[in-house]
Every structure is written in C-alpha cells, then in structure tokens.
Design a protein around this motif. Structure first.
Motif, short mmCIF file in Angstrom:
data_model
loop_
_atom_site.label_atom_id
_atom_site.label_comp_id
_atom_site.label_asym_id
_atom_site.label_seq_id
_atom_site.Cartn_x
_atom_site.Cartn_y
_atom_site.Cartn_z
N GLY A 1 0.82 -1.28 -0.17
CA GLY A 1 -0.03 0.13 -0.11
C GLY A 1 0.92 1.40 -0.11
N PRO A 2 1.73 1.31 0.93
CA PRO A 2 2.69 2.78 0.89
C PRO A 2 3.41 2.82 -0.54
N GLN A 3 3.83 1.86 -1.02
CA GLN A 3 4.65 2.10 -2.50
C GLN A 3 3.59 2.59 -3.44
N VAL A 4 2.54 1.97 -3.33
CA VAL A 4 1.42 2.35 -4.51
C VAL A 4 1.02 3.70 -4.41
N ARG A 5 0.89 4.25 -2.93
CA ARG A 5 0.68 5.68 -2.90
C ARG A 5 1.81 6.43 -3.35
N PHE A 6 3.00 6.13 -3.10
CA PHE A 6 4.06 6.77 -3.61
C PHE A 6 4.17 6.85 -5.11
N ARG A 7 3.90 5.70 -5.69
CA ARG A 7 3.68 5.81 -7.27
C ARG A 7 2.86 6.51 -7.77
N GLN A 8 1.68 6.44 -7.12
CA GLN A 8 0.49 7.62 -7.52
C GLN A 8 0.93 8.77 -7.33
N ARG A 9 1.72 9.17 -6.48
CA ARG A 9 2.32 10.64 -6.18
C ARG A 9 3.34 10.91 -7.27
N TRP A 10 4.11 9.95 -7.64
CA TRP A 10 5.22 9.99 -8.45
C TRP A 10 4.60 10.38 -9.98
N TYR A 11 3.61 9.63 -10.26
CA TYR A 11 2.92 9.62 -11.60
C TYR A 11 2.22 11.01 -11.73
N ALA A 12 1.83 11.39 -10.71
CA ALA A 12 1.04 12.93 -10.57
C ALA A 12 2.00 13.91 -10.90
N PHE A 13 3.25 13.76 -10.39
CA PHE A 13 4.30 14.65 -10.51
C PHE A 13 4.65 14.64 -11.90
N LEU A 14 4.78 13.56 -12.49
CA LEU A 14 5.20 13.54 -13.98
C LEU A 14 4.20 14.14 -14.93
N THR A 15 3.01 14.12 -14.56
CA THR A 15 1.98 14.73 -15.51
C THR A 15 1.43 16.06 -15.31
N ASN A 16 1.83 16.66 -13.91
CA ASN A 16 1.51 17.88 -13.69
C ASN A 16 2.61 19.04 -13.98
N LYS A 17 2.49 20.23 -13.49
CA LYS A 17 3.40 21.52 -13.68
C LYS A 17 4.14 21.57 -12.61
N GLU A 18 4.56 20.67 -11.62
CA GLU A 18 5.68 21.09 -10.64
C GLU A 18 7.12 21.34 -11.09
N PRO A 19 7.53 22.07 -10.54
CA PRO A 19 9.08 22.17 -10.93
C PRO A 19 9.98 20.87 -10.89
N ARG A 20 10.74 20.67 -12.16
CA ARG A 20 11.23 19.58 -12.53
C ARG A 20 12.78 19.92 -13.22
N ILE A 21 13.26 18.76 -13.11
CA ILE A 21 14.85 19.02 -13.81
C ILE A 21 14.76 17.69 -14.68
N VAL A 22 15.08 17.70 -16.07
CA VAL A 22 15.19 16.74 -16.85
C VAL A 22 16.63 16.56 -17.17
N ILE A 23 17.34 15.21 -16.83
CA ILE A 23 18.64 15.17 -16.99
C ILE A 23 19.03 14.99 -18.41
N SER A 24 20.06 15.50 -18.99
CA SER A 24 20.28 15.41 -20.61
C SER A 24 20.61 14.18 -20.90
N ASP A 25 19.80 13.52 -21.99
CA ASP A 25 20.17 12.32 -22.59
C ASP A 25 21.62 11.99 -23.04
N THR A 26 22.35 13.01 -23.17
CA THR A 26 23.69 13.05 -23.69
C THR A 26 24.74 12.74 -22.45
N LYS A 27 24.05 12.88 -21.12
CA LYS A 27 25.02 12.61 -19.99
C LYS A 27 24.64 11.14 -19.34
N LYS A 28 25.56 10.37 -19.30
CA LYS A 28 25.18 8.96 -18.80
C LYS A 28 25.49 8.85 -17.55
N ALA A 29 24.72 7.96 -16.79
CA ALA A 29 24.64 7.75 -15.34
C ALA A 29 26.10 7.02 -15.06
#
Length: 326
Positions: free
Chosen positions: A298-326
């Motif tokens: 249950g707690p992980q499901v709630r976290f995932r729901q919040r993470w998916y909401a973050f990905l689809t809303n307009k909260e401040p974010r940073i997208v790591i450049s695809d030219t920089k490898k981990a």
C-alpha cells in the motif's frame, strides 16, 4: 511464464523533482572547493569569507576548466587556467589578462541556492533568487539528540531507492540478521497518506515519508530513551542515488558510541543495496498494472500514484540531458 515489462518513457526516467537535495556533509567543505553532481548538474561548492557555503557551475565559462582544481581566496573561487575569479553569486569579479577592461556579461556563471541544515549541505538545483523553504523534521534540531551520520551511494533510480524505505514486508526477509530478525513475515499494513505525506505504523515505530525524498522513523510512544532514524535521497544521475542518514538518540552519549550507530545503520543499508540495485525495470514502471501488488504494498502504491502525478503536472522539475550517462 515471463512478465513483459514496458519501461517508462525515456524522458520520464530522466525527470526528477526540483527540490532541496543533500549533497555533502557540512564538515567536508573546508578551505578547498568540492565538486558534486546532483540531477545531472556538475556543481562546485566553496566557502566565502564568512564561511558561508556557496555553489556555482563547475566549469569556467571562459575555457571550461574545472573550478574544483582552482583555489579560494577573499571569498571567491579562482579558475586554475586563467585565474578568473567568481563570487558566490556566480559573478566574475576579476579577469587578470584585462584588469582595466569592463567585465563582459558572458563572463559570469550560474550560481545555485545552498544552505546547511542537520549537518548537511543542501543545494537547490535551479538558478532562482527565491527558492522554496527547506522544511526538515523537527527531531533533527532537537538538542537532546546525538546524531550519528551515515551515507551510501546506490546504482539505482531514485524511485526504487525511495520505495525500499516504504516497504515493511521486506524487513524480516532482507534484514533477517539485523532489524528484521524478530519480525513476523505475515503483516497487516497500517498506514495513512495525505498529499505529500505517507505515515506507516509498524510495531513500536512510526515511519513518516515526505515526497519526494525525506523519511524518518520515530517512536510511537514517548519514552525516556528515544531513538530516531532519518534518511534523505539525492538523485545524482538517472541510475545513481546518494543516501544520507542520521541515527539519533538521547542515551549513551559518551565518545565512541557514534561509530557503532553509524556502522549499524550503514550495515542495514548495505543489506538493501544489492536487492534494490538488481530491480528491473530500473525505475518504477510507468503504470501500476505493470507490476503485481498486494495489500502490504500500500505505501509504495501511494508513492507511485504521487510520482505519476508529478510526471504529469506542472511541478518544478529537472530533466537530465540524454547525452549525459549515469
């Protein structure tokens, strides 16, 4: 039968909340500059004349030399190549080759908000003049608690690392030789969630999580002897996460005990590390249906729901450049 996973969109894997992230222990930043990476950004830390921590882009705007190889003096950081000097706001203050000429605008560099709390240096990875406040748990400012620090680096996506501290069911299995040795494998999960907060009741303790990266374990009842454990997660790259923690106590305050608490906390993290680093897909999948779930999740499901909401809303974010490898 094999389960077919569809990975999250590549951009989603590289998208992280723009938040205050812990990057170094305060005691590690002294007279020499330090280089850190956070959400794909290379940053150099140094202290000004008053000892205040500053953070600027790691590479000189002149010829790209790494400022961590430079020196600090008069509250400035000096480039090792041509000795250009920058203050903590990223302003170029001196160009030795042309001391009498006005300094052009392109000579300045990016600076990032930085502050120190709970023995840690925190950086807000965006060029802003008015960042949000950094709100930590009040226990970290409790003068009665002695904090024993520990840290780790995991080759794992932030989302998988965070879920490891929301997962109560794994404790008697992964930690059967440490914190889970007396725990039953069968559990009835008891948790509450609202907004950015998830609160899990587990035996004598309460686990509180604040999205996206702050977690604390505190006792359910007030007792004379008090113990807490705090963890924060910092995304360095797409699949690299820094973990900083404090094991806090109001007992056994004599010298040498700190090492024992730090060592034990690090040992517990190490037990989780191999499992979390093995998980595939690397981040959590892009939808709940792509992995199986039971009530204990249950707690992980709630976290995932919040993470998916973050990905689809307009909260401040940073997208790591695809030219920089981990």
């Amino acid at each position: 039968m094999q389960t077919a996973y569809r990975l999250a969109k590549e951009k989603d894997e590289r998208t992280f909340p723009c938040q205050w992230y812990a990057v170094k222990w305060s005691k590690s930043l002294k007279k020499r500059p330090l280089k850190i990476s956070v959400v794909g950004l290379d940053i150099v830390l140094f202290r000004d004349q008053k000892g205040v921590a500053k953070a600027v882009h790691a590479y000189c705007p002149h010829r790209g030399a790494d400022l961590v190889l430079g020196t600090c003096s008069d509250g400035h950081i000096r480039c090792p190549y041509h000795a250009w000097e920058f203050d903590g706001e990223g302003t170029c203050k001196q160009i030795p080759a042309h001391p009498k000429r006005p300094i052009p605008d392109f000579a300045h560099t990016n600076a990032y908000p930085v502050q120190e709390k709970a023995g840690l240096i925190w950086v807000y990875p965006a060029v802003v003049t008015d960042p949000p406040s950094l709100e930590l748990f009040p226990e970290l400012d409790d003068p009665d608690l002695v904090l024993s620090p520990y840290d780790a680096v995991w080759s794992a996506h932030l989302t998988r690392a965070v879920e490891s501290v929301l997962d109560v069911a794994h404790l008697p299995i992964v930690h059967q030789k440490t914190i889970g040795r007396r725990l039953a494998k069968e559990i009835e999960i008891n948790f509450e969630s609202e907004g950015d907060q998830i609160e899990i009741h587990n035996g004598d303790g309460i686990l509180e999580f604040r999205f996206p990266h702050l977690w604390i374990l505190r006792p359910k009842k007030q007792r004379k002897a008090k113990f807490i454990n705090f963890v924060t997660f910092t995304p360095v790259e797409k699949e690299k996460t820094l973990i900083f923690g404090h094991a806090g106590r109001n007992f056994a305050k004599f010298p040498g005990v700190n090492f024992i608490f730090s060592y034990y906390s690090s040992k517990i993290l190490k037990e989780d590390q191999a499992v979390v680093e093995s998980q595939h897909p690397r981040p959590i999948p892009e939808a709940l249906r792509l992995e199986a779930h039971v009530p204990a999740d249950g707690p992980q499901v709630r976290f995932r729901q919040r993470w998916y909401a973050f990905l689809t809303n307009k909260e401040p974010r940073i997208v790591i450049s695809d030219t920089k490898k981990a």
